[in-house]
Design a protein around this motif. Structure first.
Motif, mmCIF file in Angstrom:
data_model
loop_
_atom_site.group_PDB
_atom_site.id
_atom_site.type_symbol
_atom_site.label_atom_id
_atom_site.label_comp_id
_atom_site.label_asym_id
_atom_site.label_seq_id
_atom_site.Cartn_x
_atom_site.Cartn_y
_atom_site.Cartn_z
ATOM 1 N N LYS A 126 0.852 -1.186 0.000
ATOM 2 C CA LYS A 126 0.000 0.000 0.000
ATOM 3 C C LYS A 126 0.889 1.237 0.000
ATOM 4 O O LYS A 126 2.025 1.199 0.482
ATOM 5 N N TYR A 127 0.342 2.327 -0.502
ATOM 6 C CA TYR A 127 1.066 3.592 -0.422
ATOM 7 C C TYR A 127 1.074 4.098 1.019
ATOM 8 O O TYR A 127 0.036 4.174 1.675
ATOM 9 N N ASN A 128 2.237 4.404 1.513
ATOM 10 C CA ASN A 128 2.463 5.058 2.804
ATOM 11 C C ASN A 128 1.814 4.344 4.005
ATOM 12 O O ASN A 128 1.116 4.961 4.811
ATOM 13 N N PRO A 129 2.060 3.052 4.173
ATOM 14 C CA PRO A 129 1.605 2.396 5.397
ATOM 15 C C PRO A 129 2.484 2.828 6.569
ATOM 16 O O PRO A 129 3.594 3.328 6.355
ATOM 17 N N ASP A 130 2.026 2.632 7.778
ATOM 18 C CA ASP A 130 2.896 2.945 8.911
ATOM 19 C C ASP A 130 4.017 1.899 8.959
ATOM 20 O O ASP A 130 3.913 0.826 8.341
ATOM 21 N N PRO A 131 5.112 2.193 9.663
ATOM 22 C CA PRO A 131 6.279 1.293 9.644
ATOM 23 C C PRO A 131 5.951 -0.149 10.025
ATOM 24 O O PRO A 131 6.493 -1.087 9.425
ATOM 25 N N LYS A 132 5.062 -0.322 11.000
ATOM 26 C CA LYS A 132 4.711 -1.680 11.422
ATOM 27 C C LYS A 132 4.014 -2.442 10.295
ATOM 28 O O LYS A 132 4.356 -3.594 9.999
ATOM 29 N N GLU A 133 3.018 -1.811 9.662
ATOM 30 C CA GLU A 133 2.289 -2.476 8.587
ATOM 31 C C GLU A 133 3.198 -2.723 7.392
ATOM 32 O O GLU A 133 3.104 -3.769 6.729
ATOM 33 N N TYR A 134 4.070 -1.779 7.099
ATOM 34 C CA TYR A 134 5.013 -1.937 5.988
ATOM 35 C C TYR A 134 5.853 -3.202 6.164
ATOM 36 O O TYR A 134 6.010 -4.008 5.233
ATOM 37 N N LYS A 135 6.347 -3.407 7.377
ATOM 38 C CA LYS A 135 7.151 -4.606 7.670
ATOM 39 C C LYS A 135 6.290 -5.862 7.586
ATOM 40 O O LYS A 135 6.719 -6.898 7.043
ATOM 41 N N GLU A 136 5.067 -5.784 8.104
ATOM 42 C CA GLU A 136 4.172 -6.939 8.070
ATOM 43 C C GLU A 136 3.847 -7.359 6.639
ATOM 44 O O GLU A 136 3.774 -8.549 6.327
ATOM 45 N N LEU A 137 3.651 -6.385 5.753
ATOM 46 C CA LEU A 137 3.358 -6.684 4.358
ATOM 47 C C LEU A 137 4.540 -7.392 3.692
ATOM 48 O O LEU A 137 4.359 -8.317 2.886
ATOM 49 N N MET A 138 5.745 -6.980 4.037
ATOM 50 C CA MET A 138 6.935 -7.614 3.483
ATOM 51 C C MET A 138 7.036 -9.067 3.956
ATOM 52 O O MET A 138 7.352 -9.977 3.173
ATOM 53 N N ILE A 139 6.747 -9.285 5.222
ATOM 54 C CA ILE A 139 6.786 -10.640 5.771
ATOM 55 C C ILE A 139 5.705 -11.508 5.131
ATOM 56 O O ILE A 139 5.933 -12.684 4.821
ATOM 57 N N ARG A 140 4.527 -10.938 4.907
ATOM 58 C CA ARG A 140 3.448 -11.677 4.257
ATOM 59 C C ARG A 140 3.890 -12.190 2.878
ATOM 60 O O ARG A 140 3.549 -13.304 2.472
ATOM 61 N N ALA A 141 4.639 -11.365 2.157
ATOM 62 C CA ALA A 141 5.123 -11.778 0.847
ATOM 63 C C ALA A 141 6.051 -12.984 0.954
ATOM 64 O O ALA A 141 6.048 -13.875 0.089
#
Length: 422
Positions: free
Chosen positions: A104-119
């Protein structure tokens, strides 16, 4: 596959897909080398039955790379490599095309990391990384996902530095191809791509003239060379700061002023950092900068411009224009940071031109095929792109431009191969 991608993906809004498809169609029309490789992959199916995880700046050119890898038979999962460079409409279009997207565009740092882990939780066989983030997570936080990984390819200088440090310490668990170190990457992407896209980002964000201004380019690697060259072309007075004596001499002979950062800080109007290191602009520099100085970063992470030390000297911070933060200093001066100190060419622009990324992403696709075919013999190591792949991409590029070059005659080849010929 499309239904699975829609069900599993985490994106902002699938309804944005039509605009994303238009963007992807546009870059596809201007990426003939990658399109040629796509046709080869469709026939050869080099990734049939394999899963590929990609972490790159998630915009249209990256989306087309994902589709090329997918055309080679892979089940592709993709995430962003910078929260401000992700384009939501492109993400939606990819999902419609059967790519699983966690971005997503401009997620907060926690969500950004979670999205990377999900991948990564899709358990990829191969990865394409940007800045070494996927590799770092796999080795430090999710070693349970390491077993399936055959190898991958790395996009950036920063990522390769991290990988080489891991390799030196014996921590790297699979082979990674250093795409950034290939000729067709750094000579064209780093120099011409960065040079043009950085100034595109700065100009469209500030709407200020560059001609006659003093531009300080911090770092004179291939990216710095491009930024300085384009600044000169826009009519700026260019200063280069360096820690490497050889690069400093090179900058001097290229016609630029060279001085320590503490001296350059006093006279610069625009500052562009391109070092891959942290705190190259910091407190002591802010103390002597002119009122109205504009700071931009074109290195990988948002650590090159030290924002905390600027905040300490400020009474207020406000957004005065999209992607421009104004820092009101205690002594009355104002300074401006573009795109929160993140990559200005992507966070505040569209990144490198499609024709440039055509070559880089062609290298990525071919490098991924290479490491998949040879991961057992390579072992856990950082390796260079084979020269024949580098040369193949250049040859495809020339052919797409309708340009021919000479070839050695047998006599010339023999002359070059022999120490006895005169």
């Amino acid at each position: 596959m499309t239904t699975k991608a829609i069900q599993n993906s985490v994106i902002t809004d699938l309804k944005l897909a039509p605009e994303g498809h238009l963007k992807i169609d546009w870059v596809e029309a201007h990426m003939p080398v990658l399109s040629r490789i796509r046709k080869q992959f469709e026939q050869e199916q080099p990734f049939k039955g394999l899963k590929v995880a990609i972490s790159l700046h998630l915009e249209a050119k990256t989306a087309y790379l994902a589709k090329v890898v997918q055309a080679g038979g892979a089940e592709v999962t993709i995430t962003g490599s910078n929260p401000l460079s992700t384009q939501d409409d492109v993400c939606a279009a990819l999902v419609e095309d059967g790519v699983t997207v966690f971005a997503k565009y401009n997620p907060d740092p926690k969500e950004y990391k979670e999205l990377m882990i999900r991948a990564l939780e899709n358990k990829p066989d191969l990865i394409i990384d940007d800045g070494g983030d996927l590799v770092s997570i796999l080795h430090s936080e999710r070693p349970d996902l390491l077993d399936n990984v055959r190898g991958g390819a790395e996009e950036t200088t920063t990522g390769i530095l991290r990988l080489k440090a891991m390799d030196k310490e014996g921590q790297l668990k699979f082979p990674m191809v250093a795409v950034n170190d290939a000729y067709c990457k750094y000579l064209f992407d780093n120099r011409y791509g960065t040079g043009q896209s950085v100034w595109d980002g700065i100009n469209r964000t500030t709407n200020l003239v560059v001609a006659g201004k003093t531009v300080v380019v911090v770092g004179y690697g291939w990216c710095g060379k491009g930024v300085a060259m384009r600044a000169k072309g826009l009519g700026a007075n260019v200063i280069v700061t360096e820690i490497d004596a050889i690069k400093a001499v090179e900058a001097y002979m290229d016609g630029f002023h060279v001085m320590p950062m503490i001296e350059a800080a006093k006279v610069g109007d625009f500052f562009v950092t391109v070092t891959g290191n942290r705190d190259v602009i910091r407190g002591e520099h802010y103390d002597v900068m002119k009122d109205g100085a504009i700071l931009a970063n074109a290195g990988h992470f948002d650590v090159e411009v030290n924002k905390p030390e600027l905040e300490e000297r400020s009474t207020s911070v406000r957004t005065v224009r999209r992607n421009i933060e104004e820092y009101q200093l205690k002594d009355g001066r104002k300074m401006y940071i573009l795109a929160e100190g993140r990559l200005v060419n992507l966070a505040a622009g569209d990144g490198h031109p499609a024709e440039i990324m055509d070559m880089t992403f062609a290298l990525q696709a071919l490098s991924l095929k290479y490491v998949n075919e040879r991961y057992k013999e390579i072992g856990a190591a950082v390796v260079n792109v084979p020269y024949e792949l580098d040369e193949q991409v250049a040859r495809y590029k020339l052919e797409s431009l309708g340009i021919g070059i000479d070839q050695l005659t047998e006599e010339q080849r023999a002359y070059l191969d022999s120490w006895q010929e005169h």
